[in-house]
Enzyme design. Structure first.
Site, PDB file in Angstrom:
ATOM      1  N   ALA A   7      -0.022  -6.678 -15.637  1.00  0.00           N
ATOM      2  CA  ALA A   7       1.020  -7.338 -14.817  1.00  0.00           C
ATOM      3  C   ALA A   7      -0.445  -7.675 -13.752  1.00  0.00           C
ATOM      4  CB  ALA A   7       1.892  -5.985 -15.027  1.00  0.00           C
TER       5      ALA A   7
ATOM      6  N   GLY B 275       0.467  -4.266 -18.973  1.00  0.00           N
ATOM      7  CA  GLY B 275       1.448  -4.968 -19.011  1.00  0.00           C
ATOM      8  C   GLY B 275       1.063  -5.623 -20.795  1.00  0.00           C
TER       9      GLY B 275
ATOM     10  N   GLU C 100       1.144  -3.201 -23.784  1.00  0.00           N
ATOM     11  CA  GLU C 100       3.184  -2.517 -23.498  1.00  0.00           C
ATOM     12  C   GLU C 100       4.100  -3.995 -24.294  1.00  0.00           C
ATOM     13  OE1 GLU C 100       2.117  -1.316 -19.713  1.00  0.00           O
ATOM     14  OE2 GLU C 100       3.069   0.257 -20.269  1.00  0.00           O
TER      15      GLU C 100
ATOM     16  N   GLU D   9      -5.363   1.421 -17.189  1.00  0.00           N
ATOM     17  CA  GLU D   9      -4.420   0.977 -15.933  1.00  0.00           C
ATOM     18  C   GLU D   9      -5.327   1.854 -14.764  1.00  0.00           C
ATOM     19  OE1 GLU D   9      -2.838   0.830 -18.513  1.00  0.00           O
ATOM     20  OE2 GLU D   9      -0.882  -0.623 -17.795  1.00  0.00           O
TER      21      GLU D   9
HETATM   22  N1  3HC Z   1      -4.187  -9.692 -12.401  1.00  0.00           N
HETATM   23  C1  3HC Z   1      -3.764 -10.827 -11.664  1.00  0.00           C
HETATM   24  N2  3HC Z   1      -4.974 -11.676 -11.812  1.00  0.00           N
HETATM   25  C2  3HC Z   1      -6.064 -11.158 -12.251  1.00  0.00           C
HETATM   26  C3  3HC Z   1      -5.585 -10.733 -13.746  1.00  0.00           C
HETATM   27  C4  3HC Z   1      -4.406  -9.012 -13.716  1.00  0.00           C
HETATM   28  N3  3HC Z   1      -4.122  -8.615 -14.034  1.00  0.00           N
HETATM   29  N4  3HC Z   1      -6.429  -9.791 -14.339  1.00  0.00           N
HETATM   30  C5  3HC Z   1      -7.417 -10.565 -14.053  1.00  0.00           C
HETATM   31  N5  3HC Z   1      -7.775 -11.337 -12.716  1.00  0.00           N
HETATM   32  C6  3HC Z   1      -7.751 -12.830 -12.491  1.00  0.00           C
HETATM   33  C7  3HC Z   1      -9.493 -12.222 -11.362  1.00  0.00           C
HETATM   34  O1  3HC Z   1      -8.759 -11.545 -10.920  1.00  0.00           O
HETATM   35  C8  3HC Z   1      -9.988 -13.025 -11.062  1.00  0.00           C
HETATM   36  O2  3HC Z   1      -9.366 -14.191 -10.670  1.00  0.00           O
HETATM   37  P1  3HC Z   1     -10.161 -15.276  -9.447  1.00  0.00           P
HETATM   38  O3  3HC Z   1     -11.035 -16.154 -10.705  1.00  0.00           O
HETATM   39  O4  3HC Z   1      -9.361 -15.775  -8.950  1.00  0.00           O
HETATM   40  O5  3HC Z   1     -11.199 -13.757  -9.544  1.00  0.00           O
HETATM   41  C9  3HC Z   1      -9.396 -14.081 -12.599  1.00  0.00           C
HETATM   42  O6  3HC Z   1      -7.823 -13.708 -13.155  1.00  0.00           O
HETATM   43  C10 3HC Z   1     -10.226 -14.255 -14.192  1.00  0.00           C
HETATM   44  O7  3HC Z   1     -10.317 -12.513 -14.320  1.00  0.00           O
HETATM   45  P2  3HC Z   1     -12.125 -12.356 -15.069  1.00  0.00           P
HETATM   46  O8  3HC Z   1     -13.036 -12.542 -13.228  1.00  0.00           O
HETATM   47  O9  3HC Z   1     -12.635 -10.903 -14.462  1.00  0.00           O
HETATM   48  O10 3HC Z   1     -12.161 -12.711 -16.045  1.00  0.00           O
HETATM   49  P3  3HC Z   1     -12.631 -12.267 -16.973  1.00  0.00           P
HETATM   50  O11 3HC Z   1     -13.100 -12.868 -18.146  1.00  0.00           O
HETATM   51  O12 3HC Z   1     -14.713 -12.099 -16.872  1.00  0.00           O
HETATM   52  O13 3HC Z   1     -11.944 -10.660 -17.454  1.00  0.00           O
HETATM   53  C11 3HC Z   1     -10.390  -9.968 -17.882  1.00  0.00           C
HETATM   54  C12 3HC Z   1     -11.027 -11.676 -18.084  1.00  0.00           C
HETATM   55  C13 3HC Z   1     -11.412  -8.213 -19.009  1.00  0.00           C
HETATM   56  C14 3HC Z   1      -9.234 -10.012 -18.799  1.00  0.00           C
HETATM   57  C15 3HC Z   1     -10.163  -9.391 -16.899  1.00  0.00           C
HETATM   58  O14 3HC Z   1     -10.055 -10.168 -15.415  1.00  0.00           O
HETATM   59  C16 3HC Z   1      -9.437  -7.682 -16.777  1.00  0.00           C
HETATM   60  O15 3HC Z   1     -10.397  -6.766 -16.860  1.00  0.00           O
HETATM   61  N6  3HC Z   1      -8.685  -8.282 -15.969  1.00  0.00           N
HETATM   62  C17 3HC Z   1      -8.264  -6.812 -15.581  1.00  0.00           C
HETATM   63  C18 3HC Z   1      -6.694  -6.526 -16.673  1.00  0.00           C
HETATM   64  C19 3HC Z   1      -6.422  -5.007 -16.131  1.00  0.00           C
HETATM   65  O16 3HC Z   1      -6.304  -3.708 -15.043  1.00  0.00           O
HETATM   66  N7  3HC Z   1      -4.567  -5.056 -16.660  1.00  0.00           N
HETATM   67  C20 3HC Z   1      -4.030  -3.452 -16.089  1.00  0.00           C
HETATM   68  C21 3HC Z   1      -3.176  -4.452 -14.893  1.00  0.00           C
HETATM   69  S1  3HC Z   1      -2.277  -2.847 -14.410  1.00  0.00           S
HETATM   70  C22 3HC Z   1      -0.950  -3.474 -15.333  1.00  0.00           C
HETATM   71  O17 3HC Z   1      -0.557  -3.819 -16.082  1.00  0.00           O
HETATM   72  C23 3HC Z   1       0.360  -2.071 -15.450  1.00  0.00           C
HETATM   73  C24 3HC Z   1       1.050  -2.456 -16.319  1.00  0.00           C
HETATM   74  O18 3HC Z   1       1.496  -1.086 -16.799  1.00  0.00           O
HETATM   75  C25 3HC Z   1       2.926  -2.230 -16.018  1.00  0.00           C
END
Ligand code: 3HC
Ligand code: NAI
Length: 707
Positions: free
Chosen positions: A63, A106, A109, A129
């Site tokens: 998400a 997400g 999911e 998460e």
């Molecule tokens: N939402 C919004 N922005 C995100 C994002 C997300 N889920 N994931 C990454 N970004 C953004 C980062 O903030 C970054 O922004 P910036 O360039 O402006 O600084 C850009 O995307 C690139 O991210 P990274 O620098 O982290 O890139 P990497 O290639 O090193 O890593 C990744 C990629 C492994 C996907 C890492 O970004 C990551 O782990 N992201 C988070 C994943 C996460 O936690 N997902 C769960 C979200 S909560 C959810 O899904 C709830 C659901 O259950 C309803």
């Protein structure tokens, strides 16, 4: 919307491509786009199956995390979230998720709501998460156990670590690995399944039916979570949600998941962890060193000094595949250093972290030497000799003669002036601080210290190198102790004062441990060696104001040879397994010394212990921020979470101040000023933000950290 999600077709297969760079986060607009595309595909009778994939570097990383703040601040409600979309997909035509890069949160999911999943072998799947202080909020805790079984699902949802596509295949989360062209492979797969009935994940119950295993499985998971993710609420909520899959229908399970998801989302912990997520990415952004700044290639390095830090730093480079020349002053020191490296690698093999073959390859990359002869070949040098300005200047003068003009000359000093070190060379623009933390091969933090004349290219190179080394680089200004140690000094000072005023070392450490610190301040001192600070204090004693209270009992312990773990005794006694044992003898001595010094004795509460230590830390943080030694309050938070064991779920010291309320912190600091004197003078920025009703997070000085 059309560009965020694209619908194309290949004969009878519809292809839904998500195109929301950089990571295809599922923003509301993306979710709407997918819903629209699926709807169109369902209305077209000639379409037999759907392939869902991500454009660019990844499938879907989850998400959109930026949306969460809008929900908690009431800007948007999004009560149902992604659940209706996922049901729409699951109830629709046979759908195949084609995964590459990450299917996280997400994203996973979404993939689990399709009927089949194929994946590129290098992709990763996970429910991370909990690392953001929340739990899966779109049915992940209900669908994942139906695909991978309860034990793996509870581990993935509660610990948040991803699994490889290969493991996912073994577990049944992925149906086929596609080597080579993913979209061609996914289309082929979709053609194969297009005539078969589409299995709905929510209806697959077979992996949920082992009632006799449920109790031990979930109580074991809770025990692990309490130990490994101490103090965090989301992992326990994740266990509860997965357990619900065994007790409730899918729909009821999803309702419970929603309830727990929202409870976590609105918690301070989640806000703090999301701050840390974005902070870790923010620190890479330096206003006057733009992304396009050219970087120097670092393909070989030298490390000077094969002691505690030099050895660890050599391992860090070797682990990243970079060959290292390791120099010490004499043969015995070099042999000792290499033996320590070998011993550290051995213990990693024992713990199953590395294989013998991996270690042998790393060791081959470390070349011992006693001379500077080959230094002309390396791209960068990291100096880690004893902490002393004369010695450091001497080493840098030699490096200036021995190294190529384009080589980076870095010092691992923890307190000394980078500009003064640079003055020993003819090229101060090439000199920079790279302050690794101990043990260097374990700790993630790297403070990168900018001198007055450090070149932007050096900064950009070191920031990029940090990432390559698996570290998180934070740029800091040049002052005594830089950011981390300068603040820590105030924190430890208060800890010692509290002991002098009547608290036992155990009470001080316990209160801060319960606050969430990885280790109490006094136990940390014992670990690092009390003599280190003692020597520094002796060196700087002439600068102290005799009218201002100084801690005394720590130095007295050192005078007795109690340096901490290395001598088997410090604030605590240590057994042969280095376990800390309260030492009544030391506690009596401390009381005696304190009374002799005329310090009144009293009962001290855990609340006071935490406030005194943490507020001293963040009061200095406020000075550092105002001076521009740190660029943003988030930089300080990232330093503390990654280098000093500050609990990530409190967001770092400056975020914690915002959570408590800057005004409240300012008031307490004022109370302490009245009671304990000028060491508690509130930082001007703390006062200003309190008076203006602002937060540290909202304050950004954003000037180059060159102090
Ligand atoms: N939402 C919004 N922005 C995100 C994002 C997300 N889920 N994931 C990454 N970004 C953004 C980062 O903030 C970054 O922004 P910036 O360039 O402006 O600084 C850009 O995307 C690139 O991210 P990274 O620098 O982290 O890139 P990497 O290639 O090193 O890593 C990744 C990629 C492994 C996907 C890492 O970004 C990551 O782990 N992201 C988070 C994943 C996460 O936690 N997902 C769960 C979200 S909560 C959810 O899904 C709830 C659901 O259950 C309803
Ligand atoms: P150490 O005492 O373990 O090692 C220093 C090494 O430098 C010794 O092996 C010594 O023989 C060698 N050496 C001395 N003079 C030399 C010379 N002229 N040429 C080559 N080698 C020489 O010290 P430690 O703890 O590794 O500290 C090194 C540096 O790292 C210091 O600047 C220290 O402040 C800093 N630092 C230390 C941390 C710690 O926790 N120990 C944490 C972060 C930084």
């Amino acid at each position: 919307m059309a560009d965020l999600v694209e619908l194309t077709r290949d004969n009878q297969i519809a292809i839904v491509t998500i195109n929301n760079p950089p990571v295809n986060a599922l923003s509301p607009a993306v979710a709407q786009g997918i819903a629209h595309a699926i709807d169109q595909a369902s209305r077209d009778d000639s379409i037999k199956a759907v392939v869902l994939m991500g454009a660019g570097r990844t499938f879907v990383a989850g998400a959109d995390i930026k949306e969460f703040d809008k929900i908690t601040s009431g800007q948007t409600s999004r009560a149902a979230g992604l659940l209706p979309l996922l049901l729409q997909i699951e109830n629709g035509k046979p759908a195949v998720a084609a995964i590459h890069g990450s299917a996280f949160g997400g994203g996973l999911e979404l993939a689990m709501a399709t009927h089949y999943r194929v994946a590129a072998p290098a992709s990763q799947l996970g429910q991370p998460e909990v690392k953001l202080g929340i739990i899966p909020g779109a049915g992940g805790t209900q669908r994942l156990p139906r695909l991978v079984g309860l034990a793996k699902a509870v581990e993935m949802c509660a610990e948040g670590n991803p699994i490889s596509a290969r493991e996912a295949l073994t577990l049944g989360l992925v149906d086929r690995l596609i080597e080579g062209n993913l979209s061609a492979g996914a289309l082929q797969f979709a053609r194969e399944i297009s005539e078969r009935p589409a299995p709905k994940t929510r209806e697959r119950e077979e992996k949920l039916r082992q009632p006799e295993q449920h109790e031990p499985l979930f109580s074991g998971a809770r025990e692990r979570v309490r130990a490994k993710q101490r103090g965090m609420i989301a992992p326990l909520a994740a266990v509860d949600a997965v357990e619900a899959a065994t007790q409730l229908s899918f729909e009821e399970g999803c309702q419970l998941e929603q309830k727990l998801f929202r409870k976590c989302l609105f918690s301070d912990q989640s806000k703090a962890l999301i701050h840390i997520f974005f902070g870790e990415r923010e620190v890479a952004k330096i206003p006057d060193v733009p992304k396009e700044t050219p970087v120097l290639p670092i393909n070989s390095v030298a490390v000077v000094g094969a002691g505690t830090m030099g050895g660890g730093i050599a391992m860090v480079f070797a682990n990243a595949g970079i060959p290292v020349l390791l120099k010490d002053a004499d043969q015995p020191a070099l042999v000792r250093g290499l033996a320590t490296i070998e011993k550290n690698y051995q213990s990693s093999i024992k713990r199953g972290r590395f294989t013998r073959q991996y270690v042998d390859e790393r060791l081959k990359l470390i070349q011992p030497t006693l001379s500077y002869d080959d230094f002309g070949k390396v791209d960068m040098v990291v100096e880690a000799v004893f902490e002393g300005i004369a010695l450091k200047k001497d080493v840098f003068a030699q490096l200036d003669r021995a190294c190529r003009k384009d080589a980076i000359l870095a010092s691992n000093t923890s307190t000394l002036n980078i500009d003064e070190i640079a003055s020993a060379t003819s090229r101060p623009e090439s000199v920079i601080g790279t302050h690794f933390f101990s043990p260097a091969n374990v700790m993630r933090l790297l403070e990168i210290v900018r001198g007055q004349r450090t070149g932007k290219q050096m900064i950009a190179t070191c920031m990029q190198l940090a990432k390559k080394l698996g570290k998180i680089g934070v740029l800091v200004g040049n002052c005594r102790g830089f950011v981390g140690n300068r603040m820590f000094h105030h924190y430890v000072r208060e800890a010692v004062f509290l002991v002098e005023e009547g608290a036992s070392p155990q009470a001080v450490d316990q209160a801060l441990y319960d606050f969430g610190m990885a280790l109490g301040p006094l136990a940390t001192g014992d670990l690092a060696g009390l003599d280190v600070g003692w020597r520094i204090r002796k060196e700087y004693r002439h600068l102290e104001n005799p009218a201002v209270r100084q801690p005394i009992v720590g130095d007295r312990l050192c005078e007795l040879g109690r340096y901490g773990q290395k001598t088997g005794a410090g604030w605590y006694r240590y057994d042969e397994n280095r376990r800390a044992i309260a030492d009544p003898e030391v506690n009596d001595l401390i009381r005696k010394w304190a009374i002799e010094a005329g310090i009144p004795q009293r009962e001290i509460s855990a609340t006071e212990i935490v406030e005194r230590c943490i507020y001293a830390l963040l009061n200095e943080g406020a000075r550092i921020l105002e001076e521009g030694v740190a660029l943003r309050s988030a930089d300080i938070d990232i330093i503390y979470v990654n280098g000093y064991g500050f609990p990530s779920y409190r967001g770092g010291p400056m975020w914690y101040a915002d959570t408590v309320g800057v005004k409240n912190v300012y008031q307490r600091v004022g109370d302490f000023r009245a009671r304990h004197g000028e060491l508690w003078e509130p930082a001007p920025l703390l006062r200003r933000l309190a008076e203006e009703n602002r937060t540290f997070a909202g304050f950004s000085r954003l000037q180059p950290a060159t102090v």
